[in-house]
Design a protein around this motif. Sequence first.
Motif, mmCIF file in Angstrom:
data_model
loop_
_atom_site.group_PDB
_atom_site.id
_atom_site.type_symbol
_atom_site.label_atom_id
_atom_site.label_comp_id
_atom_site.label_asym_id
_atom_site.label_seq_id
_atom_site.Cartn_x
_atom_site.Cartn_y
_atom_site.Cartn_z
ATOM 1 N N ARG A 1 -0.921 -3.090 0.879
ATOM 2 C CA ARG A 1 -1.481 -4.069 1.796
ATOM 3 C C ARG A 1 -0.641 -4.177 3.065
ATOM 4 O O ARG A 1 -1.174 -4.199 4.183
ATOM 5 C CB ARG A 1 -1.576 -5.434 1.115
ATOM 6 N N LEU A 2 0.674 -4.212 2.904
ATOM 7 C CA LEU A 2 1.562 -4.290 4.066
ATOM 8 C C LEU A 2 1.500 -3.020 4.903
ATOM 9 O O LEU A 2 1.554 -3.064 6.143
ATOM 10 C CB LEU A 2 2.999 -4.551 3.609
ATOM 11 N N SER A 3 1.378 -1.856 4.239
ATOM 12 C CA SER A 3 1.330 -0.594 4.985
ATOM 13 C C SER A 3 0.057 -0.500 5.810
ATOM 14 O O SER A 3 0.073 -0.036 6.965
ATOM 15 C CB SER A 3 1.415 0.589 4.013
ATOM 16 N N ILE A 4 -1.068 -0.926 5.236
ATOM 17 C CA ILE A 4 -2.327 -0.877 5.976
ATOM 18 C C ILE A 4 -2.250 -1.777 7.209
ATOM 19 O O ILE A 4 -2.667 -1.391 8.316
ATOM 20 C CB ILE A 4 -3.494 -1.284 5.047
ATOM 21 N N ARG A 5 -1.707 -2.950 7.042
ATOM 22 C CA ARG A 5 -1.603 -3.867 8.181
ATOM 23 C C ARG A 5 -0.624 -3.333 9.223
ATOM 24 O O ARG A 5 -0.838 -3.476 10.422
ATOM 25 C CB ARG A 5 -1.165 -5.253 7.704
ATOM 26 N N ARG A 6 0.439 -2.671 8.746
ATOM 27 C CA ARG A 6 1.417 -2.104 9.680
ATOM 28 C C ARG A 6 0.789 -0.986 10.489
ATOM 29 O O ARG A 6 0.996 -0.887 11.710
ATOM 30 C CB ARG A 6 2.609 -1.593 8.892
ATOM 31 N N ASP A 7 -0.028 -0.118 9.844
ATOM 32 C CA ASP A 7 -0.674 0.975 10.563
ATOM 33 C C ASP A 7 -1.618 0.436 11.633
ATOM 34 O O ASP A 7 -1.703 0.981 12.745
ATOM 35 C CB ASP A 7 -1.438 1.865 9.576
ATOM 36 N N ALA A 8 -2.332 -0.637 11.317
ATOM 37 C CA ALA A 8 -3.256 -1.217 12.291
ATOM 38 C C ALA A 8 -2.495 -1.769 13.502
ATOM 39 O O ALA A 8 -2.926 -1.593 14.654
ATOM 40 C CB ALA A 8 -4.081 -2.320 11.627
#
Length: 691
Positions: A129-136
């Motif tokens: 979840r944190l990685s997806i938000r970081r990529d965005a």
Amino acid sequence: MPPPTPDDRPSFGDHRATDDRPPLADRPDAPEPSRLTRLRSAKRRPVRPDWLRSKTGFLDGARWLAGHLGHTLAFHGLRSPVYLGRLLVRCPRGACRAFIGLGRWARDAESLPLREAAARREDVAEWLRLSIRRDARVRWRGTCLAVGTPLALTLLAGLTYAASPLSQAVTALVTMATLGAAGAPADAPLTSRAIIRTEVAKLTSDIVVRAMAAIGITQITNEVNKGRDGIRFIAPITREGPGWRADIDLPLGVTVTDVIDRRARLASGLRRPLGCVWPDPDPTEHEGRLVLWVGDRDLSKTGPVKWPLANGERHDVFQRIPFGIDPRGRPQSVPLIQHNVLIGSLPGQGKTATVRVLACGAALDPTAELWIHENKGTGDLDALEPVCRRFVSGLDDDSIQYATDSLSLLRREVERRVKVLRSLPRDLCPDKRITRAIADRRSLRLWPLVAVFDECQNIFLSPRHGKQAAMDAEFVIKLGRALGVVLILSTQRPDKDSLPTGVSGNVSIRFCLKVAGQTENDMVLGTSTYKNGVRATQFRPEIDAGTGYLVGATTLPTVVRTAYLDDPATARIAANAVALRRAAGTLNGEAIGGDERPDGTGLDVLTDLLAVIRPEEAKVWTETALERLSELQPSVYGDWPAEQLTAALKPHGISTVQVGRRISGKVVNRRGLERARIEAALTRRDEQRVA
């Protein structure tokens, strides 16, 4: 009639038996004062703060603020090149920090600790979840950089080649200031401190109660230890001037004097220097009401007090003379007319400096006559000699004789003034005392006369002259105050021999600096002042020099730090005083080398003429000048013909001139005098005497 039964007898415990009498105050059913009654008896606090209640307070506050801002601006303005250099040096570091911060923002470095924590916990779902938000966030921020970088470069090129020089300069300064601030080390601020503040702890009720419990008064200690409300704060502790004020009701049986006796212990309990702690009574309340004022700085460390009249401006001696400041920084003044002044202290505590302030105040009134007798012989008051009608400095027999003769002349002057005052009409002198209007009538010779006797014990202890001098001084003190004759006495030996009780007991204003014991304290300040808590013995030798108790000039005894005038400042004031007297035509006696006649008046034709010829009058008839001289000093000029005045002016190179006046439409020519020639002759004579 049968005796009353127990039920019929009036009982103090039974209100039914005394319904026909007013109830006792301590009975439970006694009516309490109404709310309106309590409000009427309540003490209203002033609406305006102290610094707004008087013009002097407001000007002092405005002057301090202007000085504070001016000092700050001047301090930083002088160092502005240094600040600019610091910014230039720090710009590269600031630019590096800006680029590094921009890179961390673009790759979302701030969320890295969260992802690492999720990986350590092996929380796959949280990590994803944190990685997806970081990529965005990285994609969005990368887009912003891709679009913003060309725009920034375009704007920079436009500023470089197309903008006005002013815009370029402003942009460069803003950029330099931003990068310089970003590159500043955490422990090295850009600017230096213009003012170093001394941090003083706020005075609180807990601090006061602990300090009061430690001063050794049993009633206070017992009340505090038992947790009782023995010390009551009547009002909130507030800021007053450069310090804190607490209004306190002490426990029953404890007086303010008990606390003043233990001022040193109280200062220790408050952890403040002794010169910061000033307990005082409240004159409008009971003996147990304490007004505790705790200053931010020791009074002895406030520096020399500036005298408001140090610029030499004219002063009216019928008004109060600026004297100094109290511990709260409020200006204090002393009246001279209708009073006599006694100053006492140990040697080296500022006694002569105090005399100098009062003498300078009298000197700045050109209508006041000044006699100075400095019977120490050190020349501390020599700067004022050009102003004085009578002056002596010395400890030898001739100097003591001169001072004794002055007291005798003062006695005769008082006797003369009594007769003159008695002859004045009631509409001019309704209160039978000298006023400004009476003093301005030079023909009456009732102008203020201020006589200073520094180290007067050397006069009163003289085997040959002491007894007569004491009698004359007592006579002048008792009668002269209503006649415009003022004595200023100072002594470093306040005992019954060096300061006769007839003299000390009739002086109305007293100022006592550091003294050795109770006897000396009461000799200067008055009987029982030591017992009542007014103790000049509490001042510290040398440290508190110039600080003493002032009694008689204010409602209550007040601690005052006197203004300080050094010898050059006194000489400048004396020069201004001489100029004021010369313009007013009142310079006389030994100040101009005049002779003393038996009646105590000085004869100086040039000075007297300047006194009667107004500055706006270029020429006057000789007869007019003689009429005015006769009004000024009738016993001297009353019988002078015009020829005698002309003869008296010839040695000075002054001759009469033709003066025309228009009377009833016709020009009348008579012999007269030119004011300019008289001024020139007086200047030449004074220069010759100085040479």
